[in-house]
Design a protein around this motif. Structure first.
Motif, mmCIF file in Angstrom:
data_model
loop_
_atom_site.group_PDB
_atom_site.id
_atom_site.type_symbol
_atom_site.label_atom_id
_atom_site.label_comp_id
_atom_site.label_asym_id
_atom_site.label_seq_id
_atom_site.Cartn_x
_atom_site.Cartn_y
_atom_site.Cartn_z
ATOM 1 N N ASN A 28 61.924 -10.196 28.260
ATOM 2 C CA ASN A 28 62.357 -10.723 26.973
ATOM 3 C C ASN A 28 61.165 -10.893 26.034
ATOM 4 N N ASP A 29 61.412 -11.472 24.875
ATOM 5 C CA ASP A 29 60.363 -11.592 23.873
ATOM 6 C C ASP A 29 59.267 -12.563 24.299
ATOM 7 N N ASP A 30 59.594 -13.541 25.156
ATOM 8 C CA ASP A 30 58.562 -14.455 25.650
ATOM 9 C C ASP A 30 57.534 -13.685 26.476
ATOM 10 N N TRP A 31 58.043 -12.742 27.277
ATOM 11 C CA TRP A 31 57.131 -11.921 28.086
ATOM 12 C C TRP A 31 56.288 -11.032 27.174
ATOM 13 N N LEU A 32 56.905 -10.575 26.070
ATOM 14 C CA LEU A 32 56.167 -9.770 25.103
ATOM 15 C C LEU A 32 54.981 -10.552 24.557
ATOM 16 N N GLU A 33 55.196 -11.833 24.224
ATOM 17 C CA GLU A 33 54.125 -12.636 23.665
ATOM 18 C C GLU A 33 53.071 -12.953 24.710
ATOM 19 N N GLY A 34 53.453 -13.002 25.992
ATOM 20 C CA GLY A 34 52.491 -13.348 27.030
ATOM 21 C C GLY A 34 51.693 -12.168 27.540
ATOM 22 N N VAL A 35 52.361 -11.055 27.859
ATOM 23 C CA VAL A 35 51.694 -9.905 28.476
ATOM 24 C C VAL A 35 51.604 -8.729 27.520
ATOM 25 N N MET A 36 52.721 -8.386 26.912
ATOM 26 C CA MET A 36 52.734 -7.241 25.986
ATOM 27 C C MET A 36 52.156 -7.690 24.651
ATOM 28 N N GLN A 37 50.888 -7.355 24.409
ATOM 29 C CA GLN A 37 50.210 -7.796 23.203
ATOM 30 C C GLN A 37 49.657 -6.597 22.448
ATOM 31 N N HIS A 38 49.452 -6.804 21.162
ATOM 32 C CA HIS A 38 48.837 -5.770 20.341
ATOM 33 C C HIS A 38 47.321 -5.816 20.516
ATOM 34 N N GLY A 39 46.699 -4.662 20.457
ATOM 35 C CA GLY A 39 45.251 -4.576 20.602
ATOM 36 C C GLY A 39 44.781 -3.150 20.403
ATOM 37 N N HIS A 40 43.553 -2.888 20.825
ATOM 38 C CA HIS A 40 42.993 -1.538 20.695
ATOM 39 C C HIS A 40 43.827 -0.553 21.500
ATOM 40 N N SER A 41 44.150 0.569 20.894
ATOM 41 C CA SER A 41 44.986 1.574 21.537
ATOM 42 C C SER A 41 44.245 2.891 21.617
ATOM 43 N N LYS A 42 44.091 3.438 22.832
ATOM 44 C CA LYS A 42 43.464 4.748 23.002
ATOM 45 C C LYS A 42 44.358 5.860 22.464
ATOM 46 N N ASP A 43 45.629 5.568 22.298
ATOM 47 C CA ASP A 43 46.565 6.533 21.721
ATOM 48 C C ASP A 43 46.661 6.395 20.209
ATOM 49 N N HIS A 44 45.792 5.544 19.628
ATOM 50 C CA HIS A 44 45.767 5.329 18.177
ATOM 51 C C HIS A 44 47.103 4.788 17.675
ATOM 52 N N ARG A 45 47.718 3.912 18.480
ATOM 53 C CA ARG A 45 48.975 3.270 18.070
ATOM 54 C C ARG A 45 48.840 1.751 18.223
ATOM 55 N N PRO A 46 47.990 1.107 17.409
ATOM 56 C CA PRO A 46 47.825 -0.342 17.512
ATOM 57 C C PRO A 46 49.075 -1.107 17.117
ATOM 58 N N ASP A 47 50.078 -0.422 16.545
ATOM 59 C CA ASP A 47 51.310 -1.088 16.147
ATOM 60 C C ASP A 47 52.226 -1.346 17.340
ATOM 61 N N LEU A 48 51.938 -0.727 18.501
ATOM 62 C CA LEU A 48 52.784 -0.889 19.671
ATOM 63 C C LEU A 48 52.197 -1.933 20.626
ATOM 64 N N PRO A 49 53.034 -2.812 21.183
ATOM 65 C CA PRO A 49 52.532 -3.770 22.180
ATOM 66 C C PRO A 49 52.109 -3.042 23.452
ATOM 67 N N GLN A 50 51.131 -3.618 24.151
ATOM 68 C CA GLN A 50 50.567 -2.968 25.320
ATOM 69 C C GLN A 50 50.398 -3.970 26.448
ATOM 70 N N LEU A 51 50.353 -3.439 27.665
ATOM 71 C CA LEU A 51 49.920 -4.223 28.812
ATOM 72 C C LEU A 51 48.871 -3.423 29.558
ATOM 73 N N LYS A 52 48.134 -4.079 30.449
ATOM 74 C CA LYS A 52 47.054 -3.429 31.179
ATOM 75 C C LYS A 52 47.336 -3.529 32.669
ATOM 76 N N LEU A 53 47.302 -2.388 33.343
ATOM 77 C CA LEU A 53 47.536 -2.330 34.788
ATOM 78 C C LEU A 53 46.229 -1.992 35.480
#
Length: 276
Positions: A28-53
């Motif tokens: 849900n959106d709470d998980w988005l705010e906790g893990v899925m965050q905006h930041g530097h994107s190697k795909d040049h898509r900083p508009d998309l939320p990301q997580l790191k594995l």
């Protein structure tokens, strides 16, 4: 939400990496705010939320041993040691070789691996002390101060390089750890050829951009007439650091014609004076 749709689409992969079933509440959106965050994107898509594995897999089987999930804007360097510690607990043995990228080559990470009786293999980032000494390492091979060994895979030449050792020291858990580090300076033939082709393309573009401010005279073609304006054009084209160039002013055509006429008149007058 878009995050939930993405998680559902990749549910099988996420569950395999996480080692547990993926519940709907985690998307849900709470998980988005906790893990899925905006930041530097190697795909040049900083508009998309990301997580790191962070994943640890065995070679050559590719068996996945452990995986950690972090917010997308988390720095990479501190994430290796927790994952390595999990692998160490799972396997319960020493003498393992950990292979990673330049982010795993942080001194603190290398020191911790050595302190626990394990080994590492990683390329050093071209920063700090490495950046200061790198040219000298290359020069040692070019000048013949270091014997170079050719690297073959069957009949295919992979490259060449040499190896030396140096002493490293760092604190781990309040204790000073010192070890000998094997350094390998390698020139990849395939990478060198790729870089040469890229350099040739860059030089061709730079040369074309350099000639652009001074086209042949013609309708609709603007030529730069003074050195300062031409230098600004070269700098604006971002080619000043790629090629060497200099400006040689050419006489103005009108000035050449007037000079020729002056010379002709002077010669005519001299001939007239000599004939009288």
């Amino acid at each position: 939400s878009s995050v939930e749709e993405w998680a559902q689409k990749h549910q099988h992969t996420l569950e395999r990496l996480l080692g547990q079933a993926l519940r709907r509440v985690e998307c849900n959106d709470d998980w988005l705010e906790g893990v899925m965050q905006h930041g530097h994107s190697k795909d040049h898509r900083p508009d998309l939320p990301q997580l790191k594995l962070m994943a640890a897999a065995a070679e050559p089987s590719g068996h996945l041993w452990a995986c950690d999930v972090y917010p997308g804007r988390a720095a990479d360097d501190p994430l290796y040691l927790p994952l390595i510690a999990r692998v160490r607990r799972l396997l319960g043995r020493k003498g393992l070789l950990y292979v990673g990228d330049t982010k795993m080559a942080a001194l603190a990470t290398r020191a911790d691996i050595v302190a626990h009786g394990d080994y590492y293999l990683a390329p050093l980032p071209l920063t700090g002390e490495t950046a200061e000494q790198f040219d000298a390492w290359v020069e040692a091979a070019v000048e013949g101060d270091r014997p170079v060994t050719l690297l073959w895979e069957g009949n295919r030449l992979l490259g060449a390089g040499y190896e030396f050792t140096r002493q490293r020291s760092a604190e781990v858990g309040g204790q000073r750890v010192t070890w000998s580090e094997r350094m390998q300076v390698v020139r990849s033939l395939a990478l060198a050829q790729q870089q040469a082709r890229r350099l040739e393309r860059q030089l061709s573009r730079a040369e074309a951009a350099l000639w652009k401010p001074t086209p042949p005279p013609g309708r609709g073609k603007r030529q730069y007439r003074d050195e300062a304006t031409l230098e600004q054009a070269v700098t604006r084209g971002q080619i000043a650091g790629q090629v060497s160039w200099h400006i040689t002013p050419l006489p103005n055509l009108l000035e050449q014609i007037l000079a020729y006429l002056d010379l002709s008149i002077s010669l005519y007058k001299r001939l007239a004076e000599n004939s009288t």
